[in-house]
Design a protein around this motif. Sequence first.
Motif, PDB file in Angstrom:
ATOM      1  N   PRO A 102      13.608 114.614 -18.167  1.00 17.41           N
ATOM      2  CA  PRO A 102      12.722 115.722 -18.557  1.00 17.41           C
ATOM      3  C   PRO A 102      11.254 115.326 -18.482  1.00 17.41           C
ATOM      4  O   PRO A 102      10.849 114.276 -18.993  1.00 17.41           O
ATOM      5  CB  PRO A 102      13.162 116.019 -19.989  1.00 17.41           C
ATOM      6  CG  PRO A 102      14.604 115.634 -20.017  1.00 17.41           C
ATOM      7  CD  PRO A 102      14.704 114.419 -19.144  1.00 17.41           C
ATOM      8  N   GLY A 103      10.455 116.153 -17.829  1.00 14.22           N
ATOM      9  CA  GLY A 103       9.040 115.863 -17.658  1.00 14.22           C
ATOM     10  C   GLY A 103       8.720 115.049 -16.432  1.00 14.22           C
ATOM     11  O   GLY A 103       7.548 114.815 -16.122  1.00 14.22           O
ATOM     12  N   SER A 104       9.747 114.575 -15.726  1.00 12.74           N
ATOM     13  CA  SER A 104       9.560 113.752 -14.515  1.00 12.74           C
ATOM     14  C   SER A 104       8.567 112.614 -14.744  1.00 12.74           C
ATOM     15  O   SER A 104       7.519 112.517 -14.093  1.00 12.74           O
ATOM     16  CB  SER A 104       9.082 114.618 -13.341  1.00 12.74           C
ATOM     17  OG  SER A 104      10.027 115.636 -13.066  1.00 12.74           O
ATOM     18  N   PRO A 105       8.859 111.695 -15.679  1.00 13.41           N
ATOM     19  CA  PRO A 105       7.916 110.594 -15.965  1.00 13.41           C
ATOM     20  C   PRO A 105       7.675 109.726 -14.731  1.00 13.41           C
ATOM     21  O   PRO A 105       8.608 109.357 -14.022  1.00 13.41           O
ATOM     22  CB  PRO A 105       8.642 109.785 -17.055  1.00 13.41           C
ATOM     23  CG  PRO A 105       9.699 110.698 -17.594  1.00 13.41           C
ATOM     24  CD  PRO A 105      10.087 111.596 -16.475  1.00 13.41           C
ATOM     25  N   ARG A 106       6.407 109.397 -14.509  1.00 13.03           N
ATOM     26  CA  ARG A 106       6.036 108.535 -13.387  1.00 13.03           C
ATOM     27  C   ARG A 106       5.593 107.172 -13.910  1.00 13.03           C
ATOM     28  O   ARG A 106       4.785 107.080 -14.850  1.00 13.03           O
ATOM     29  CB  ARG A 106       4.906 109.159 -12.571  1.00 13.03           C
ATOM     30  CG  ARG A 106       4.453 108.282 -11.393  1.00 13.03           C
ATOM     31  CD  ARG A 106       3.504 109.027 -10.469  1.00 13.03           C
ATOM     32  NE  ARG A 106       2.240 109.353 -11.117  1.00 13.03           N
ATOM     33  CZ  ARG A 106       1.158 108.563 -11.101  1.00 13.03           C
ATOM     34  NH1 ARG A 106       1.214 107.385 -10.479  1.00 13.03           N
ATOM     35  NH2 ARG A 106       0.048 108.935 -11.691  1.00 13.03           N
ATOM     36  N   VAL A 107       6.117 106.132 -13.319  1.00 11.49           N
ATOM     37  CA  VAL A 107       5.855 104.762 -13.738  1.00 11.49           C
ATOM     38  C   VAL A 107       4.573 104.248 -13.088  1.00 11.49           C
ATOM     39  O   VAL A 107       4.401 104.338 -11.869  1.00 11.49           O
ATOM     40  CB  VAL A 107       7.040 103.855 -13.363  1.00 11.49           C
ATOM     41  CG1 VAL A 107       6.726 102.390 -13.688  1.00 11.49           C
ATOM     42  CG2 VAL A 107       8.313 104.312 -14.069  1.00 11.49           C
ATOM     43  N   ILE A 108       3.683 103.691 -13.917  1.00 12.88           N
ATOM     44  CA  ILE A 108       2.449 103.072 -13.428  1.00 12.88           C
ATOM     45  C   ILE A 108       2.444 101.625 -13.923  1.00 12.88           C
ATOM     46  O   ILE A 108       2.349 101.379 -15.137  1.00 12.88           O
ATOM     47  CB  ILE A 108       1.199 103.798 -13.950  1.00 12.88           C
ATOM     48  CG1 ILE A 108       1.235 105.281 -13.573  1.00 12.88           C
ATOM     49  CG2 ILE A 108      -0.069 103.135 -13.419  1.00 12.88           C
ATOM     50  CD1 ILE A 108       0.145 106.105 -14.253  1.00 12.88           C
ATOM     51  N   ALA A 109       2.571 100.676 -13.022  1.00 12.97           N
ATOM     52  CA  ALA A 109       2.587  99.268 -13.426  1.00 12.97           C
ATOM     53  C   ALA A 109       1.260  98.884 -14.055  1.00 12.97           C
ATOM     54  O   ALA A 109       0.196  99.157 -13.500  1.00 12.97           O
ATOM     55  CB  ALA A 109       2.880  98.382 -12.224  1.00 12.97           C
ATOM     56  N   MET A 110       1.330  98.242 -15.229  1.00 13.23           N
ATOM     57  CA  MET A 110       0.133  97.815 -15.967  1.00 13.23           C
ATOM     58  C   MET A 110       0.329  96.387 -16.468  1.00 13.23           C
ATOM     59  O   MET A 110       0.252  96.124 -17.674  1.00 13.23           O
ATOM     60  CB  MET A 110      -0.113  98.759 -17.152  1.00 13.23           C
ATOM     61  CG  MET A 110      -0.317 100.216 -16.798  1.00 13.23           C
ATOM     62  SD  MET A 110      -1.955 100.560 -16.140  1.00 13.23           S
ATOM     63  CE  MET A 110      -2.944 100.365 -17.612  1.00 13.23           C
ATOM     64  N   PRO A 111       0.598  95.430 -15.580  1.00 11.89           N
ATOM     65  CA  PRO A 111       0.878  94.071 -16.048  1.00 11.89           C
ATOM     66  C   PRO A 111      -0.312  93.476 -16.794  1.00 11.89           C
ATOM     67  O   PRO A 111      -1.463  93.796 -16.524  1.00 11.89           O
ATOM     68  CB  PRO A 111       1.152  93.311 -14.750  1.00 11.89           C
ATOM     69  CG  PRO A 111       0.437  94.090 -13.693  1.00 11.89           C
ATOM     70  CD  PRO A 111       0.547  95.526 -14.118  1.00 11.89           C
ATOM     71  N   GLY A 112       0.015  92.619 -17.724  1.00 14.60           N
ATOM     72  CA  GLY A 112      -1.019  91.949 -18.519  1.00 14.60           C
ATOM     73  C   GLY A 112      -0.528  91.722 -19.928  1.00 14.60           C
ATOM     74  O   GLY A 112      -0.365  90.578 -20.362  1.00 14.60           O
ATOM     75  N   HIS A 113      -0.313  92.811 -20.668  1.00 12.98           N
ATOM     76  CA  HIS A 113       0.241  92.618 -22.013  1.00 12.98           C
ATOM     77  C   HIS A 113       1.580  91.892 -21.904  1.00 12.98           C
ATOM     78  O   HIS A 113       1.886  91.001 -22.691  1.00 12.98           O
ATOM     79  CB  HIS A 113       0.411  93.963 -22.713  1.00 12.98           C
ATOM     80  CG  HIS A 113       0.923  93.822 -24.119  1.00 12.98           C
ATOM     81  ND1 HIS A 113       0.112  93.415 -25.159  1.00 12.98           N
ATOM     82  CD2 HIS A 113       2.152  94.003 -24.641  1.00 12.98           C
ATOM     83  CE1 HIS A 113       0.824  93.358 -26.265  1.00 12.98           C
ATOM     84  NE2 HIS A 113       2.066  93.700 -25.985  1.00 12.98           N
ATOM     85  N   SER A 114       2.354  92.293 -20.936  1.00  9.47           N
ATOM     86  CA  SER A 114       3.569  91.594 -20.533  1.00  9.47           C
ATOM     87  C   SER A 114       3.684  91.776 -19.023  1.00  9.47           C
ATOM     88  O   SER A 114       3.027  92.647 -18.446  1.00  9.47           O
ATOM     89  CB  SER A 114       4.795  92.155 -21.255  1.00  9.47           C
ATOM     90  OG  SER A 114       5.049  93.481 -20.840  1.00  9.47           O
ATOM     91  N   PRO A 115       4.532  90.988 -18.356  1.00  8.00           N
ATOM     92  CA  PRO A 115       4.625  91.121 -16.897  1.00  8.00           C
ATOM     93  C   PRO A 115       5.071  92.517 -16.456  1.00  8.00           C
ATOM     94  O   PRO A 115       4.649  92.999 -15.404  1.00  8.00           O
ATOM     95  CB  PRO A 115       5.657  90.060 -16.510  1.00  8.00           C
ATOM     96  CG  PRO A 115       5.606  89.060 -17.610  1.00  8.00           C
ATOM     97  CD  PRO A 115       5.318  89.845 -18.857  1.00  8.00           C
ATOM     98  N   GLY A 116       5.913  93.160 -17.260  1.00 10.54           N
ATOM     99  CA  GLY A 116       6.443  94.457 -16.886  1.00 10.54           C
ATOM    100  C   GLY A 116       5.887  95.611 -17.689  1.00 10.54           C
ATOM    101  O   GLY A 116       6.522  96.671 -17.778  1.00 10.54           O
TER     102      GLY A 116
END
Length: 237
Positions: free
Chosen positions: A142-156
């Motif tokens: 629901p909502g079609s979530p899109r993943v945006i990689a933001m490494p730094g706080h953790s690798p993933g």
Amino acid sequence: MKLGPHLHRIGNDIVAAYLVDTDEGVSVIDAGLAGHWRDLLDELGVMGRSLDDVRGVVLTHGDTDHIGFAERLRRDHGVPVFVHAADADRARGGEKPKTPMGPKRVGPMVTFAAYALRKRGWRTEYLTEVTAVADGEVLALPGSPRVIAMPGHSPGSIAVHVPVADAVFVGDALTTRHVLTGRTGVQPAPFTDDPSQALESLARLAGVDASWVLPGHGAPWRGDLTAVPAKVRQAAD
């Protein structure tokens, strides 16, 4: 707490998770602490929903204060849990590097510890199964979530953009309430594996079309996303 027509928050400014509500069902973004289970049930009830309406949990990263009730939903209710491949092991209880605490104040630290205790943070249940996701992936939820990689706080670490909610969920890519100092406003999050990389990753928010920036700790923030990297860098100086 209802933030918008398709957007709800559970928890508070100390630890928060979010629900995206659409005609297709509910997506959960992060799972707080184990004791947020009751908050989840209460908020679903307010929404006129039930656990049967939850279609998936998307974790912004695999730290214990974000995976709280995810395994319970997966194991007992068949709800899939999505996490970036680089944090899958962390969500399953794998080793996490020790990071410097940085600045701290006794009062906010005690407040955070007491809240975590009350919400059964000491009863973390790690994931036994996860579905790995990658940068740019749009999930069939629901909502079609899109993943945006933001490494730094953790690798993933990832941000999750949900257009129907006019929101981007940033986990600990930044914070608006530092759990160790109590300082408010857009700023770097503590316990970050690679602070320099985390700052660099914030540039990936600049092109996101959303009004809400929703962190795992702190109040929701609204404003121009293009200004966020500079604000966080300024706070880091």
